[in-house]
Structures are given as C-alpha cells and as structure tokens.
Design a protein around this motif. Structure first.
Motif, PDB file in Angstrom:
ATOM      1  N   LEU A 164       1.172  -0.857  -0.031  1.00  0.00           N
ATOM      2  CA  LEU A 164      -0.037   0.198   0.086  1.00  0.00           C
ATOM      3  C   LEU A 164       1.122   1.185   0.002  1.00  0.00           C
ATOM      4  N   VAL A 165       1.523   1.278   0.595  1.00  0.00           N
ATOM      5  CA  VAL A 165       2.599   2.382   1.523  1.00  0.00           C
ATOM      6  C   VAL A 165       3.170   3.178  -0.336  1.00  0.00           C
ATOM      7  N   ALA A 166       4.142   1.977  -0.937  1.00  0.00           N
ATOM      8  CA  ALA A 166       4.395   2.594  -2.425  1.00  0.00           C
ATOM      9  C   ALA A 166       4.094   2.519  -3.211  1.00  0.00           C
ATOM     10  N   ALA A 167       2.813   2.323  -4.009  1.00  0.00           N
ATOM     11  CA  ALA A 167       1.158   2.350  -4.359  1.00  0.00           C
ATOM     12  C   ALA A 167       1.502   3.616  -5.138  1.00  0.00           C
ATOM     13  N   LYS A 168       1.450   3.687  -6.255  1.00  0.00           N
ATOM     14  CA  LYS A 168       1.357   5.284  -6.692  1.00  0.00           C
ATOM     15  C   LYS A 168       0.408   6.414  -6.004  1.00  0.00           C
ATOM     16  N   GLY A 169      -0.992   6.221  -5.588  1.00  0.00           N
ATOM     17  CA  GLY A 169      -1.606   6.756  -5.097  1.00  0.00           C
ATOM     18  C   GLY A 169      -1.692   6.718  -3.133  1.00  0.00           C
ATOM     19  N   ALA A 170      -1.172   6.058  -3.051  1.00  0.00           N
ATOM     20  CA  ALA A 170      -0.976   6.153  -1.197  1.00  0.00           C
ATOM     21  C   ALA A 170      -1.190   6.829  -0.418  1.00  0.00           C
ATOM     22  N   ALA A 171      -0.641   8.209  -0.712  1.00  0.00           N
ATOM     23  CA  ALA A 171      -1.093   8.892   0.178  1.00  0.00           C
ATOM     24  C   ALA A 171      -2.443   9.645   0.512  1.00  0.00           C
ATOM     25  N   ASP A 172      -3.213   9.775  -0.762  1.00  0.00           N
ATOM     26  CA  ASP A 172      -4.730  10.293  -0.374  1.00  0.00           C
ATOM     27  C   ASP A 172      -6.016   8.617   0.418  1.00  0.00           C
TER      28      ASP A 172
END
Length: 419
Positions: A212-220
C-alpha cells in the motif's frame, strides 16, 4: 467478441500448454483476476492466475503425465502451481464457501463460474479470460474496472468478515488502481469492521501495508485511513501521511526511479529509530526491512553531520563517505528522506540532496586496501596493537578521500603515525 490486443499474452506457448493440460474431459479453465484487470487498465502484467473446474488431484495427475512440474502450494484451498519453461502459473479449482472465518474458511470445489466469482473480493477482480482472449464478466465488473472503481462484491461487511485483510486490500487497490475518492459504501464498511484488523497476523498486515505505502496513490488512501482511525491500529506512535505524499511527488517528477516499500514505510513512520523499532516489532518485519528503514534514518544523520558548517561541501566526497559507512542503497534512501523532510527555507540542503541523488550512480563503495596480514608482513606483531594500527590507518585513508593506496598507507605505518 474479438480479442483485444491488450490480451495478446494469452497466446504465449507456455500458457497455452497449461490450457491444453486443463481443458480435458469436459473441464474448463480461465485466467482470472490481476492479469485481466491490469491488461484492461494498461498496467504491467506480472503473475497469471488460472481458475479451473478440474480438481487439484486431477490437475496434479495430468501434469505428471505430461512431465509438467506441479507443486501443491495450497491443496486444501484447491491451489496447484504449474511450472513450465521457467514460468509459474497458479491454478485454483472453482470454489464455494461452506463456512467462512477468515483464512480458515471451509470450501467445497465446484463448477459454477458465477458462484466462484461471487466469493471474490472486488468486482474488478472477478473478470475472466478464456484461452482465446475472450473476456467473461459474470458480475458486471468490467465497467467498474475501466472506471477504476474498487467495489466490494455483494455486501461489503460480509466480504470483510470473511477475511479482515480485505480492509487493507480495499485501500491498497484504490491506491494502486483507483480514481477519485474511495467507494463510500466500501469505506463505511471498513470503518464499521476496523476492529477486525486486530485479529490479523502481523505478517499478513505487513505484506499488505508494504504494498500500500509504495502504491502511486498511497498518500490519498493513507489520509482516508488516518481520518477513519485505521492507521492508529497498525502503527504505534502515529504516521506522517504528508511525508508520503512528498515522497510520491519525488517519484512522479523523476527524482526517484521508484518508491521502495521499506523507504515509504520509514517516511510514514517519522518518529526516529525508536518508533521504527516499535513498528518493526509490531509488524514482525524481516531483518532486511528493518535494516533498510534504520539505514535510511542513519544516512540522514550522517549527511547532516558531514555537511554541518560546510557551505561549500564537496558533494562527491560526502557521497563516498556515506557509501563507505552505510552502503549505496542507504545513501540513496537517506537523500530521499532529506528531500522529504527539507523545508522551503533550507534551499541549499534541497539542492545538495537532489544533486547527490543524481551523482550517486557514478559513486562506488570505497574498499580499504589493507588487511591485518599486510601490517604483519610489514613487521607489526599480532595483538591488540595491530587492530589499533589498522583502525588509525583507515582514518588516514578516509581523510585522504579514500585516495591513499596500499603503499602510501604502509609508508605512514613506517613513520609511526598510527601508533
């Protein structure tokens, strides 16, 4: 339906050989899930999973007859891994839940494709492809997939209670494939069922969280999880979601080639080594992941120390020293953290860190040219003095920016300087 060029990989000889093995005696087989979804979304296809009506024992026997390696990777759940030409295909018999309680669900094997689809997690994962590349969509998931909507199949609460890891998968899939805001019904179900996360093993949580934390939309996705109180159940000491957003920005602009999961987690856990250790213990992380997270933090400290009171810093010298002390990987991770943490007022630090990341590809780890045997050959007797001399010579070598060679260092030994 004409086969889309996105599915041309279906014609690969090794995959077609697997279909030949499975499509016997009236049995059916289809590629399912990730490979289909990713092809439709223009994402990279990695693993190819296959669903079949053939029972595991039958799959194993057929594979044996034609000399295909078959591994019973999950026979109780109907899964066999077939290996051909160096590529592995996970083959799972159609299933229907008899009783569901997390990963220990009691299942029976079946032949009903729609029933098999309804026991999956999200509609975009319940898409199938036959051996010709024909798309089969029993639950209408194609529209959700193309719209990048992560929607639970059926009742979201029931899907989650079957396996509470689906809470994390909901946010991870949205971070990886989703558009807009997470599905409101799915989010509400995750909030209602969040206490179920406490029943999951640390290893399963860690595996999903690192993706999850490395996915491109992780921050949202992480911001929504934080707002709903999910992150506090997973990460002792709090989380810095804004820092993850800045890390993702570095990747998006090309400053970083990719976001490494361990670095993203180290950025999210922004409370220093003590909190990193607490999170690593909570998630039972491997030693390699722990070391990478801690190495990134230590690289930041070393960077700050080497640059302190040196406005005209020799960047390559600093990078070589960091590489020698911590390794190239930790050096790069540390520079990424510097950029994530740097404020607008510290323009020089930002500029130096960006230059450092760019220059790091041309840096190699210096190798000390002496060993104890070299000093003994030069006449120094074995014993504590040998170690002291070796350590002092290494300091001389470091001060020379790793340029002093073996002869120069032995000459220093002859002067008595290192004693």
């Amino acid at each position: 339906m004409t086969r889309s060029s996105a599915f041309d990989w279906i014609l690969a000889p090794d995959l077609q050989a697997v279909f030949d093995l499975l499509l016997q005696d009236g049995d059916e087989a289809r590629v399912v899930g990730g490979a289909v979804r990713n092809s439709l979304l223009g994402e990279k296809v990695d693993d190819i999973d296959i669903a079949t009506t053939a029972e595991p024992s039958v799959v194993m026997e057929r594979a044996k007859r034609v000399g295909v390696r078959a591994i019973g990777t999950g026979l109780e759940h109907g899964t066999v891994t077939l290996v051909g030409d160096g590529r592995a295909f996970e083959v799972t018999t159609l299933r229907a839940d008899v009783e569901t309680f997390g990963r220990k669900a009691v299942v029976r094997f079946g032949r009903d494709w729609e029933e098999d689809a309804r026991r999956r997690d999200f509609t975009l994962n319940a898409l199938y492809l036959d051996r010709t590349g024909k798309l089969i969509d029993p639950l209408g998931g194609l529209e959700d997939c193309l719209a990048r909507r992560v929607i639970f199949i059926g009742d979201p609460d029931l899907r989650i209670r079957e396996d509470y890891l689906r809470i994390l998968r909901f946010y991870r899939f949205h971070a990886t494939y989703g558009a807009g805001t997470p599905d409101p019904e799915g989010r509400a179900a995750c909030l209602r069922e969040k206490e179920g996360l406490k029943h999951l093993s640390a290893e399963r949580i860690a595996k999903e969280l690192l993706k999850l934390v490395a996915a491109k939309g992780a921050a949202d996705s992480l911001a929504v999880m934080q707002e709903d109180g999910l992150l506090e159940l997973l990460l002792p000491g709090g989380a810095n979601v804004q820092a993850v957003a800045r890390l993702q920005g570095l990747a998006a602009e090309g400053t970083l080639a990719r976001v490494a999961p361990a670095v993203a987690l180290a950025v999210l856990v922004d409370g220093g080594e003590a909190q990193l250790a607490a999170v690593a213990d909570r998630l039972k992380l491997s030693n390699a992941l722990r070391e990478r997270m801690v190495g990134a933090h230590r690289a930041v400290a070393l960077w700050d120390d080497l640059r302190r009171d040196r406005p005209e810093v020799d960047l390559l010298r600093v990078l070589r020293r960091m590489a020698f002390d911590l390794g190239l990987e930790a050096t790069g991770d540390g520079l990424a953290l510097v950029l994530v943490r740097a404020g607008e007022a510290d323009a020089q630090a930002i500029e130096d860190a960006r230059r450092g990341l760019g220059a790091l590809t041309g840096v190699s780890v210096p190798v000390f040219p002496l060993a104890g045997r070299d000093l003994m050959a030069a006449g120094l007797p074995a014993g504590p003095a040998l170690g002291v001399a070796l350590k002092r010579l290494q300091a001389v070598w470091i001060d020379s920016d790793f340029q002093a060679d073996r002869a120069a260092l032995l000459a220093v030994l002859g002067t008595g300087t290192p004693e």
